[in-house]
Structures are given as C-alpha cells and as structure tokens.
Design a protein around this motif. Structure first.
Motif, mmCIF file in Angstrom:
data_model
loop_
_atom_site.group_PDB
_atom_site.id
_atom_site.type_symbol
_atom_site.label_atom_id
_atom_site.label_comp_id
_atom_site.label_asym_id
_atom_site.label_seq_id
_atom_site.Cartn_x
_atom_site.Cartn_y
_atom_site.Cartn_z
ATOM 1 N N ASP A 68 0.840 -1.198 0.000
ATOM 2 C CA ASP A 68 0.000 0.000 0.000
ATOM 3 C C ASP A 68 0.876 1.249 0.000
ATOM 4 O OD1 ASP A 68 -2.189 -1.577 -0.028
ATOM 5 O OD2 ASP A 68 -2.826 -1.151 2.037
ATOM 6 N N LEU A 69 0.340 2.355 -0.520
ATOM 7 C CA LEU A 69 1.100 3.601 -0.616
ATOM 8 C C LEU A 69 0.886 4.452 0.643
ATOM 9 C CD1 LEU A 69 0.207 4.553 -4.310
ATOM 10 C CD2 LEU A 69 2.195 3.268 -3.467
ATOM 11 N N THR A 70 1.830 5.340 0.888
ATOM 12 C CA THR A 70 1.735 6.270 2.023
ATOM 13 C C THR A 70 1.930 7.688 1.483
ATOM 14 O OG1 THR A 70 2.808 4.589 3.385
ATOM 15 C CG2 THR A 70 2.693 6.823 4.303
ATOM 16 N N PRO A 71 1.036 8.603 1.814
ATOM 17 C CA PRO A 71 1.212 9.980 1.308
ATOM 18 C C PRO A 71 2.319 10.704 2.055
ATOM 19 C CG PRO A 71 -0.724 9.856 2.713
ATOM 20 C CD PRO A 71 -0.188 8.457 2.632
ATOM 21 N N GLY A 72 3.133 11.450 1.308
ATOM 22 C CA GLY A 72 4.181 12.276 1.923
ATOM 23 C C GLY A 72 3.617 13.655 2.258
ATOM 24 N N PRO A 73 4.478 14.569 2.732
ATOM 25 C CA PRO A 73 4.013 15.931 3.057
ATOM 26 C C PRO A 73 3.373 16.589 1.845
ATOM 27 C CG PRO A 73 6.271 15.581 3.813
ATOM 28 C CD PRO A 73 5.912 14.368 3.008
ATOM 29 N N GLU B 143 0.768 15.663 0.337
ATOM 30 C CA GLU B 143 0.123 14.689 -0.570
ATOM 31 C C GLU B 143 -1.115 14.055 0.070
ATOM 32 O OE1 GLU B 143 3.987 13.050 -3.067
ATOM 33 O OE2 GLU B 143 3.332 11.956 -1.289
ATOM 34 N N VAL B 144 -1.913 13.452 -0.790
ATOM 35 C CA VAL B 144 -3.134 12.764 -0.358
ATOM 36 C C VAL B 144 -3.135 11.367 -0.976
ATOM 37 C CG1 VAL B 144 -5.654 12.789 -0.581
ATOM 38 C CG2 VAL B 144 -4.430 14.917 -0.140
ATOM 39 N N LEU B 145 -3.540 10.380 -0.178
ATOM 40 C CA LEU B 145 -3.724 9.025 -0.710
ATOM 41 C C LEU B 145 -5.185 8.877 -1.140
ATOM 42 C CD1 LEU B 145 -2.660 6.049 -1.077
ATOM 43 C CD2 LEU B 145 -3.610 5.611 1.202
ATOM 44 N N VAL B 146 -5.384 8.480 -2.389
ATOM 45 C CA VAL B 146 -6.752 8.305 -2.901
ATOM 46 C C VAL B 146 -6.969 6.835 -3.242
ATOM 47 C CG1 VAL B 146 -8.358 8.913 -4.763
ATOM 48 C CG2 VAL B 146 -6.824 10.653 -3.833
ATOM 49 N N GLU B 147 -8.080 6.292 -2.744
ATOM 50 C CA GLU B 147 -8.503 4.953 -3.170
ATOM 51 C C GLU B 147 -9.190 5.148 -4.530
ATOM 52 O OE1 GLU B 147 -12.172 2.180 -1.987
ATOM 53 O OE2 GLU B 147 -11.016 2.945 -0.274
ATOM 54 N N VAL B 148 -8.563 4.622 -5.572
ATOM 55 C CA VAL B 148 -9.039 4.893 -6.934
ATOM 56 C C VAL B 148 -10.255 4.004 -7.231
ATOM 57 C CG1 VAL B 148 -8.423 4.891 -9.383
ATOM 58 C CG2 VAL B 148 -6.683 5.472 -7.663
ATOM 59 N N PHE C 249 1.023 12.688 -13.383
ATOM 60 C CA PHE C 249 1.742 12.293 -14.600
ATOM 61 C C PHE C 249 1.632 10.777 -14.801
ATOM 62 C CE2 PHE C 249 6.153 11.362 -16.402
ATOM 63 C CZ PHE C 249 5.706 11.443 -17.722
ATOM 64 N N THR C 250 1.903 10.028 -13.763
ATOM 65 C CA THR C 250 1.748 8.564 -13.794
ATOM 66 C C THR C 250 1.175 8.114 -12.451
ATOM 67 O OG1 THR C 250 3.994 8.268 -12.938
ATOM 68 C CG2 THR C 250 3.720 8.168 -15.351
ATOM 69 N N GLY C 251 0.682 6.847 -12.403
ATOM 70 C CA GLY C 251 0.284 6.266 -11.124
ATOM 71 C C GLY C 251 -1.202 5.979 -10.960
ATOM 72 N N ALA C 252 -2.035 6.379 -11.938
ATOM 73 C CA ALA C 252 -3.488 6.281 -11.718
ATOM 74 C C ALA C 252 -4.065 4.900 -12.002
ATOM 75 C CB ALA C 252 -4.209 7.323 -12.572
ATOM 76 N N PHE C 253 -3.369 4.050 -12.779
ATOM 77 C CA PHE C 253 -3.930 2.735 -13.109
ATOM 78 C C PHE C 253 -3.575 1.748 -11.994
ATOM 79 C CE2 PHE C 253 -3.535 3.797 -17.927
ATOM 80 C CZ PHE C 253 -4.609 4.661 -17.813
ATOM 81 N N ALA C 254 -4.191 1.971 -10.830
ATOM 82 C CA ALA C 254 -3.910 1.172 -9.636
ATOM 83 C C ALA C 254 -5.060 1.364 -8.661
ATOM 84 C CB ALA C 254 -2.602 1.639 -8.995
ATOM 85 N N GLU C 255 -5.092 0.513 -7.631
ATOM 86 C CA GLU C 255 -6.169 0.662 -6.647
ATOM 87 C C GLU C 255 -5.951 1.857 -5.723
ATOM 88 O OE1 GLU C 255 -7.752 -3.930 -6.332
ATOM 89 O OE2 GLU C 255 -6.042 -3.315 -5.084
ATOM 90 N N GLN C 256 -4.692 2.336 -5.669
ATOM 91 C CA GLN C 256 -4.393 3.532 -4.866
ATOM 92 C C GLN C 256 -3.473 4.442 -5.671
ATOM 93 O OE1 GLN C 256 -2.290 2.078 -1.432
ATOM 94 N NE2 GLN C 256 -4.168 1.385 -0.402
ATOM 95 N N VAL C 257 -3.616 5.746 -5.445
ATOM 96 C CA VAL C 257 -2.680 6.696 -6.036
ATOM 97 C C VAL C 257 -2.368 7.755 -4.984
ATOM 98 C CG1 VAL C 257 -4.459 8.221 -7.044
ATOM 99 C CG2 VAL C 257 -2.191 8.135 -8.083
ATOM 100 N N VAL C 258 -1.124 8.242 -5.009
ATOM 101 C CA VAL C 258 -0.743 9.373 -4.159
ATOM 102 C C VAL C 258 -0.598 10.581 -5.063
ATOM 103 C CG1 VAL C 258 1.193 10.365 -2.884
ATOM 104 C CG2 VAL C 258 0.334 8.102 -2.272
ATOM 105 N N ALA C 259 -1.252 11.688 -4.680
ATOM 106 C CA ALA C 259 -1.222 12.895 -5.516
ATOM 107 C C ALA C 259 -1.004 14.115 -4.635
ATOM 108 C CB ALA C 259 -2.548 13.042 -6.270
#
Ligand SMILES: NC(=O)c1ccc[n+]([C@@H]2O[C@H](COP(=O)([O-])OP(=O)(O)OC[C@H]3O[C@@H](n4cnc5c(N)ncnc54)[C@H](OP(=O)(O)O)[C@@H]3O)[C@@H](O)[C@H]2O)c1
Length: 326
Positions: A22-27, A29-34, A90-100
C-alpha cells in the motif's frame, strides 16, 4: 494493492498487473482509493517513452482518476477522508491507490458518477480551453473539429455545440462521424475519403471555418488550415497521427490567420483564473446534463488491451478502467 506496471518501454500490450505494498502519502500529498481511471492518448505515449517527459522504469501508468480520499500527508488540512475527488497526475493512476499532491485534486461536479468523473477533466478542460480560452469561439461561428470521435475531439464537439458554435466534424469513418453528429455536430467529413479543405468550405457555405481544433496533426492539419476563413484561428492541441505538421507561414500571412497552441499541464500555474472560469462553465454544463462519452469500461486486469485499443484507433470517446470490477 493491485497496480498496472510498465517494466520496459514499448507498446501497451506489455503492461503487466502486479501486487505491491500500500502507498503512504508524503508531506503535501493525499492518498486516494481509486475507483475509476480514464485512458488518455498520452498514457500510450508515456508507456512507449515517446512523450515529452520520460517516466523512469518501473512505473505505474495512468494519469486521470476519480476516487475517495483515504489518508492525508503532513501539512494537508483537507479534503477530509471519505471525500470523493477527481485528479490528474503524470503517472500512477492505473492502480487501486494513487498518491497525488493535494493541489492536483478537485471536487467532482454534481451529477457525475466515478466512471464519468474519471473521464471528464482532461478532455473537457482541453476542449474548453482550446475552444474558448485560446480559440475565442463565439456562438454562431463555425468550428472544424478533427478526430471528432476521439477523447478531445468528442469533448470539443460537445462543448462547442453547447456554446452555440456550429461544428463540422472530421473523422476516419461513417461510424465515427455518427458519434460526432450524435453529440451535436451539424456536418461530417470523412477525411480518409473526402478532401477536407474543399468540403469544410462547402459545408460552411463557402466562407470556411472560423476556428479549427486539431488534436490529430499529420497531413490533415494543413488541409484544415487551408479551410479557415480569412482571419480564422487554428488551435493545435495534439498529434495523434504521430507526425507533427509544418504549415507554411505564408499561408498564415495570406489569411490574416492566427495559430495558437494549447497545453494543459501549465495552465493551473500560468492561468488560474482561466482554469477557474472553465471549471465553472463546465460544471454548469454538467448540471444541464452533459456527460463525457464513455464507450468502454474495463477492469484493471484488462489495462493492456484497453490501451492497445486506444493506440490502434479503435475506440470512440473515452475508455475507463473500473477498479471496483474484477
Ligand atoms: N494539449 C493538451 O493539453 C492535450 C490534452 C489532451 C490530449 N492531448 C493530445 O491530443 C491528442 C488526442 O488525444 P485524445 O485523448 O483525443 O486521443 P484519442 O481519444 O485516441 O483520439 C485521437 C483521434 O485521433 C485520430 N487519429 C488520427 N490518426 C491517428 C493515429 N495514427 N493513431 C491514433 N489516432 C489517430 C483518431 O480519429 P480518426 O480515426 O477518426 O481519425 C482518434 O479518434 C493526443 O496527441 C494527446 O496527446 C493534448
């Protein structure tokens, strides 16, 4: 979590599905369940390393998503967990989670479900800015829209029609023209069979188009430019054809024409008022019933074939990956 993975550059058929932590959001950033992620033509280019910017390997492709805020990094005060949001990375959206970055998120306009929310932003913002912010379209003018059944093209037909702009749609088959006519285009031209310059002039009553919206490029660009009326505007948006057109400047001079480019990536920094105005106008159109044309919805496991269909020019409107489907 499950994620699409590019481990080498090439055609999208090589994209794999992997299980990762699973991903962790940094400063900031937000973790989104896609819930859903839309395919855009640039995703194909990024996977092949043919985009303006390279994504270092390995990476998760995908740029446009809709989902629910699952966690916030340090320094992020909102939106609260559980909020439905859409966004672009830019990348990362084709997943169950994304950090943005939190600045990359926006509320979902009322009335859009997750699939349509994922498919809305990139093409409709691009279409609106190409038509209005850059193209200066006004009601009653004629706009020629190339690739009119594609993502940007179909959005441009939809938005133009709602603004009272008259549309001549250009596409590569009768079936694709029917899509554009269904969205409100008044006339259609099959540019694989008909001469674009001649037909645009005929269909606009002889004067030519006031505006061209071109997400295709290649040989069609110059033909469409030649179909402009005097003082017309040509907006270059993309090169799905693969070839970047070179239009002789004497044509620009002789027509008193304007050639403008539109590039979405820097809009938020360079023209925040125009972005806000576009969002307000588009939200009003959604309230009036506008929905992006979603022609195919695939589970994440079919990401390779979904992108291949877009790369091979077999789709109309938008293709969306639904992460809630298996
Ligand atoms: N400037 C920006 O900010 C911005 C934003 C979004 C997208 N774009 C660019 O705009 C272009 C179109 O994006 P899109 O999302 O509308 O793509 P799309 O949904 O794949 O549509 C592209 C259209 O181009 C036409 N086309 C002509 N030759 C083609 C070829 N060799 N391969 C594929 N399609 C071809 C196809 O229509 P016919 O078969 O009917 O000709 C297709 O419907 C891309 O280059 C993309 O990078 C730019």
């Amino acid at each position: 979590m499950r994620t699409a993975r590019c481990t080498s550059y090439g055609p999208p058929g090589g994209i794999e599905i992997a299980e990762t932590d699973d991903l962790t959001p940094g400063p900031g950033e937000v973790l989104v369940e896609v819930h859903a992620a839309a395919v855009n033509y640039p995703d194909v280019l990024v996977a092949a390393d043919r985009y303006q910017i390279s994504a270092p390997l390995p990476f998760t492709p995908g740029s446009e998503f809709a989902g629910v805020v699952a966690a916030r990094g340090a320094g992020v005060s909102g939106p609260p967990e559980g909020t439905a949001v859409a966004g672009a990375v830019f990348t990362g959206a084709f997943a169950e989670q994304v950090v943005a970055p939190v600045a990359a998120l926006r509320p979902i306009p009322d009335g859009l479900d997750m699939v349509h929310a994922a498919a809305f932003h990139v093409t409709y913002q691009t279409a609106y800015h190409a038509l209005v912010t850059v193209g200066g379209a006004t009601a009653g003018e004629w706009a020629a829209v190339l690739g009119a059944a594609g993502g940007v093209g179909s959005a441009a037909v939809d938005v133009a029609t709602r603004l009272g702009v008259r549309v001549v749609a250009a596409a590569s088959s009768k079936e694709r023209l029917d899509v554009a006519l269904g969205l409100g285009a008044e006339r259609g031209i099959d540019y694989t069979k008909e001469e674009l310059k001649v037909r645009v002039r005929e269909l606009t009553g002889g004067g030519g188009a006031h505006l061209v919206i071109d997400p295709v490029g290649g040989d069609h660009a110059e033909a469409a430019f030649r179909a402009l009326c005097r003082g017309g505007r040509f907006v270059t948006v993309g090169y799905a054809d693969g070839r970047i057109p070179r239009i002789p400047l004497n044509l620009v001079l002789l027509k008193n024409a304007t050639v403008r480019g539109f590039e979405a990536r820097m809009m938020r920094e360079e023209a925040p008022e125009a972005v806000a105005a576009a969002q307000r106008a588009l939200a009003a159109m959604v309230r009036d019933g506008m929905r992006p044309l979603v022609s195919r919805v695939h589970p994440l496991s079919e990401v390779a074939s979904a992108l291949t269909a877009v790369a091979e020019r077999r789709t109309t409107g938008k293709v969306v990956l639904d992460m809630t489907r298996t």
